[in-house]
Write a protein that holds these residues in place. Structure first.
Motif, PDB file in Angstrom:
ATOM      1  N   ALA A 155       0.827  -1.209   0.000  1.00  0.00           N
ATOM      2  CA  ALA A 155       0.000   0.000   0.000  1.00  0.00           C
ATOM      3  C   ALA A 155       0.861   1.259   0.000  1.00  0.00           C
ATOM      4  N   LEU A 156       1.870   1.289   0.839  1.00  0.00           N
ATOM      5  CA  LEU A 156       2.699   2.483   0.982  1.00  0.00           C
ATOM      6  C   LEU A 156       3.831   2.528  -0.035  1.00  0.00           C
ATOM      7  N   GLY A 157       4.297   1.364  -0.472  1.00  0.00           N
ATOM      8  CA  GLY A 157       5.338   1.328  -1.492  1.00  0.00           C
ATOM      9  C   GLY A 157       4.800   1.717  -2.850  1.00  0.00           C
ATOM     10  N   GLY A 158       3.595   1.244  -3.173  1.00  0.00           N
ATOM     11  CA  GLY A 158       3.006   1.526  -4.475  1.00  0.00           C
ATOM     12  C   GLY A 158       2.773   2.999  -4.710  1.00  0.00           C
ATOM     13  N   ILE A 159       2.350   3.725  -3.678  1.00  0.00           N
ATOM     14  CA  ILE A 159       2.069   5.153  -3.834  1.00  0.00           C
ATOM     15  C   ILE A 159       3.326   6.009  -3.692  1.00  0.00           C
ATOM     16  N   GLY A 160       4.465   5.368  -3.420  1.00  0.00           N
ATOM     17  CA  GLY A 160       5.720   6.114  -3.344  1.00  0.00           C
ATOM     18  C   GLY A 160       6.072   6.634  -1.965  1.00  0.00           C
TER      19      GLY A 160
END
Length: 486
Positions: free
Chosen positions: A404-409
């Motif tokens: 969740a947090l990696g995908g949005i940068g």
């Protein structure tokens, strides 16, 4: 008659908003980079200062997620995004190559239509307003009706701050009478230059079918592979951090876990240790009935709900401290709910013999739903990581980080974004994390560097294919062109 009047009122409202936005955008297009940045900084600051208020409003109105996590989303969409884009050149000349004699000029697209979901309403408004204004565009929002109050309050806060900083009135606006007909008018109107769509598959499909250029994002359905060399406790922590963040409402969050036979027991033990509850076969079948509706879409009753709320809804009895519900699964398909996107703390659990089988299974899952979006791998084996990166039909392969947090940068160095392109394989026009650079065109000023005579090959020996092979022919052509350019 009442419905018809409501639709007509919504359509007229859209036309009025677009007219004002178009005029405002003409003013924005004449502003300097410093003026645009001053407005954007004011938007980011106002949104950040109201992050808690807006988070609580969104949670209370929609019933989705956790307000404390929505504070983080609002902070991310304002401060984090602004820190990333503040030094980005988006106005006038953005690049000048003196050697090649080409100058790049940023040209705003015009008026953006911003479609807002109910799962991340306030943060998505903040983010889309920031990147649109940064690129010199006006934006008109179409709000999800179930989050209307929170969305309107967000727009009131940021538009007031923007106008105080010099932004023309009408540059940031929103429908207050949202209907499907009104949204259709927004997407199809001649004054709309680009659609920025975040939401369900039907809405994204409508955006691409509107005849207006669109950047749309379909569903995510990211599998997470815990490979045998992974740090299992850390991998499990990251997956649970991600899947429980705002009760799983970010589409890049994990939807299934894939493990190898050799590490299955360790992973299960660690998941249980960190708060996961494994459903029995009977419990799994009981919950399965509630994940999808008869028409194949996700059941909104479970979206963004806690484990305890889901258990109460479905008649399950689970431990009070359970963080995530996990069902062991072997099947993949449209009619297999656990293998699909579940914007709730629910995970499927698959077992394979080796990483090659994991690679095939992940691909199968993604082609059923979520192609082009995101997948995760937890591993210390660079060869395996690269194989996944080369073969998976996704735009993001996230390594050793929460989905969740990696995908949005947020936990990676990708562009921070709440709209994640899915590429051609996912039916999207781009695979980027959407930033201001996706919202302006580039006009190129190119100086002549060769004359027609330089391109002719007069006085040279004709090239024939009888005496040289194809590779030699290509080499000869390249040599002659390079000789002319020197």
């Amino acid at each position: 008659m009442v419905t018809l009047d409501k639709d007509l009122a919504s359509i007229q409202e859209v036309r009025d908003l677009l007219k004002a936005a178009k005029e405002a955008q003409k003013t924005l297009a004449k502003m300097s980079q410093e003026q645009i940045d001053r407005i954007c900084e004011a938007i980011a600051s106002a949104a950040y200062n109201n992050r808690e208020k807006l988070a609580k409003m969104a949670s209370e109105e929609t019933g989705f997620g956790i307000w404390q996590d929505k504070i983080v989303k609002n902070s991310f969409a304002s401060k984090f995004v602004w820190d990333y884009i503040k030094d980005m050149k988006t106005v006038g000349i953005i690049n000048e190559d003196n050697d090649k004699k080409v100058i790049d000029v940023a040209v705003p697209v015009g008026v953006v239509a911003g479609l807002i979901p109910s799962t991340n309403p306030t943060s998505t408004v903040i983010y889309k307003a920031l990147i649109s204004i940064k690129a010199g565009n006006a934006i008109v929002f179409s709000p999800h009706p179930n989050a209307l109050k929170a969305i309107l309050e967000t727009i009131n806060i940021i538009s007031e701050a923007a106008e105080k900083a010099g932004c023309p009135a009408g540059a940031i606006s929103c429908m207050v009478k949202p209907t499907m007909q009104g949204t259709a008018e927004l997407m199809k109107h001649d004054d709309t230059s680009l659609i920025l769509a975040t939401g369900g598959s039907a809405m994204v499909k409508a955006a691409y079918s509107s005849g207006t250029p669109a950047i749309g994002v379909g569903p995510g359905n990211g599998p997470a592979f815990i490979e045998k060399t992974a740090n299992i406790p850390l991998a499990v922590k990251r997956i649970l951090d991600s899947k429980t963040f705002d009760n799983g409402t970010i589409c890049a969050s994990e939807q299934s876990i894939i493990v190898e036979t050799c590490n299955k027991i360790q992973v299960i033990d660690e998941l249980k240790k960190q708060g996961a509850y494994f459903l029995s076969s009977e419990e799994s079948a009981q919950l399965e009935k509630y994940i999808m509706r008869p028409n194949g879409s996700m059941n909104p009753q479970i979206v963004g709900k806690s484990v305890q709320a889901i258990a109460q809804l479905t008649g399950l009895t689970v431990p009070a401290d359970a963080r995530v519900l996990i069902a062991e699964e072997t099947r993949v398909g449209h009619k297999v709910p656990y293998s699909r996107e579940k914007l709730a703390p629910i995970l499927a659990f698959y077992t394979v013999n080796n990483w090659e089988e994991a690679c095939e299974l992940a691909t199968d899952i993604l082609y059923q739903e979520g192609a082009g979006h995101t997948m995760m791998i937890h591993s210390q084996d660079d060869k395996v990581i690269r194989e996944f990166g080369l073969k998976k039909p996704v735009s993001r392969v996230l390594v050793n980080t929460p989905g969740a947090l990696g995908g949005i940068g947020a936990t990676t160095n990708m562009a921070p974004a709440l709209t994640l392109g899915c590429g051609a394989v996912g039916g999207s026009s781009t695979s980027d994390n959407i930033s201001p650079e996706n919202l302006f065109n580039v006009r190129r000023i190119a100086y002549g560097v060769r004359e027609l005579e330089d391109l002719r090959e007069t006085g040279t020996t004709p090239i024939t294919t009888t005496s040289i092979n194809e590779d030699q022919l290509v080499d000869t052509l390249v040599e002659r062109i390079l000789a002319k350019l020197q």
